[in-house]
Design an enzyme around this catalytic site. Structure first.
Site, mmCIF file in Angstrom:
data_model
loop_
_atom_site.group_PDB
_atom_site.id
_atom_site.type_symbol
_atom_site.label_atom_id
_atom_site.label_comp_id
_atom_site.label_asym_id
_atom_site.label_seq_id
_atom_site.Cartn_x
_atom_site.Cartn_y
_atom_site.Cartn_z
ATOM 1 N N TYR A 69 0.828 -1.212 0.000
ATOM 2 C CA TYR A 69 0.000 0.000 0.000
ATOM 3 C C TYR A 69 0.861 1.261 0.000
ATOM 4 C CZ TYR A 69 -3.838 -3.135 1.004
ATOM 5 O OH TYR A 69 -4.773 -4.150 0.932
ATOM 6 N N SER A 70 2.055 1.156 -0.548
ATOM 7 C CA SER A 70 3.015 2.245 -0.475
ATOM 8 C C SER A 70 2.615 3.443 -1.328
ATOM 9 C CB SER A 70 4.400 1.741 -0.914
ATOM 10 O OG SER A 70 5.296 2.815 -1.086
#
Length: 299
Positions: A69-70
């Protein structure tokens, strides 16, 4: 190749004062540094970190690192699309390979980023020269310019110093949510004497103070500026949230008409409301909260 003017930002980003009874009752002013409006694709500190690194890459492909989820992976993929640079994202979690991509990684892929999944043990050792070389070799990115996880290196820290400079004379305390600490390191260096920076880590572990100091030492030669961390508001770790945090963020949105990103910004604002109630700030203090991101659509 797309013109570099596609990375032209809105600078300085707007500074918006909001009336909020949770601060007003203690004689505090809350200002929002709207870095979420700095660029439509490279939001906030991602622009400030990535532009110096894309310049240093000098046309070479980019490779970088992040979790599933960067925000940093998405921003790097967008920068590659805008500049016509190939990008590779090394993603933590070999078990994710072959599974349907979550919306965040799907956006990376849509922007042209090649995704290379590695096991978590290897990922933890990615800064070791031999491990890094092996990752780059297996990812087919041996000739790429390496941007570290979160984009935090000396070039990025020096780029983030301008954020502090933009806030000189506007606030007594400048608060920011922290992942790798690079933005805090640069921000604190850009403030003047009498101002202080407050970092709110979104990861648990208590390791960030040493990382921020090391980043400052590499970028500026020494620990620089007045800064501190409050480690209490990570809500379980990176990308972890709770119903309480969601309710808080929704309430803030309703009060102020501002979409609140949950991974970083909600934790920062929650922390500031808590600190205000605890009496952590003297009456008359002006607090600038840096809004570093916008909510990412999950569908």
């Amino acid at each position: 190749m797309t013109s570099p003017t596609t990375l032209t930002p809105r600078l300085p980003s707007p500074l918006q004062e909001v009336g909020d009874e949770r601060f007003d009752r203690y004689g505090l002013r809350l200002l929002l540094k709207r870095d979420d409006l700095i660029h439509p694709d490279l939001i906030g500190n991602k622009w400030r970190k990535l532009v110096p690194n894309t310049e240093a890459a000098n046309g070479r492909p980019l490779v970088t690192f992040g979790g599933a989820y960067s925000n940093h992976l998405r921003a790097t993929a967008a920068a590659g699309r805008l500049l016509g640079l190939p990008t590779t994202g090394v993603v933590r979690g070999q078990e994710l390979a072959g599974r349907p991509l979550n919306p965040s990684l799907a956006r990376c892929a849509a922007d042209g980023m090649r995704l290379h999944f590695v096991d978590r043990s290897t990922y933890r050792r990615k800064t070791e020269p031999e491990t890094l070389a092996a990752i780059l070799r297996t990812a087919g990115a041996e000739e790429a310019y390496v941007v570290p996880e979160g984009g935090s290196n000396s070039a990025a820290v020096r780029g983030c110093r301008a954020l502090g400079e933009e806030l000189r004379g506007h606030a007594d305390v400048v608060a920011i949510a922290c992942g790798t600490g690079g933005t805090l390191a640069g921000l604190a260096a850009g403030l003047t004497a009498g101002q202080r920076a407050l970092g709110v880590p979104v990861l648990k572990g208590g390791f960030l103070e040493g990382d921020v100091q090391a980043l400052q030492e590499r970028a500026f030669g020494a620990r620089t500026g007045s800064w501190s961390l409050d480690e209490r508001f990570h809500f379980g770790g990176y990308a972890r949230t709770t119903p309480e945090l969601h309710a808080f963020a929704k309430d803030f949105e309703d009060r102020h008409g501002l979409p609140v990103e949950r991974v970083y910004v909600a934790k920062l604002l929650y922390g500031l409301v808590t600190l205000a109630a605890e009496g952590a700030f003297t009456r008359g203090t002006a607090i600038a909260a840096v809004v570093t991101g916008r909510p990412f659509p999950e569908g």
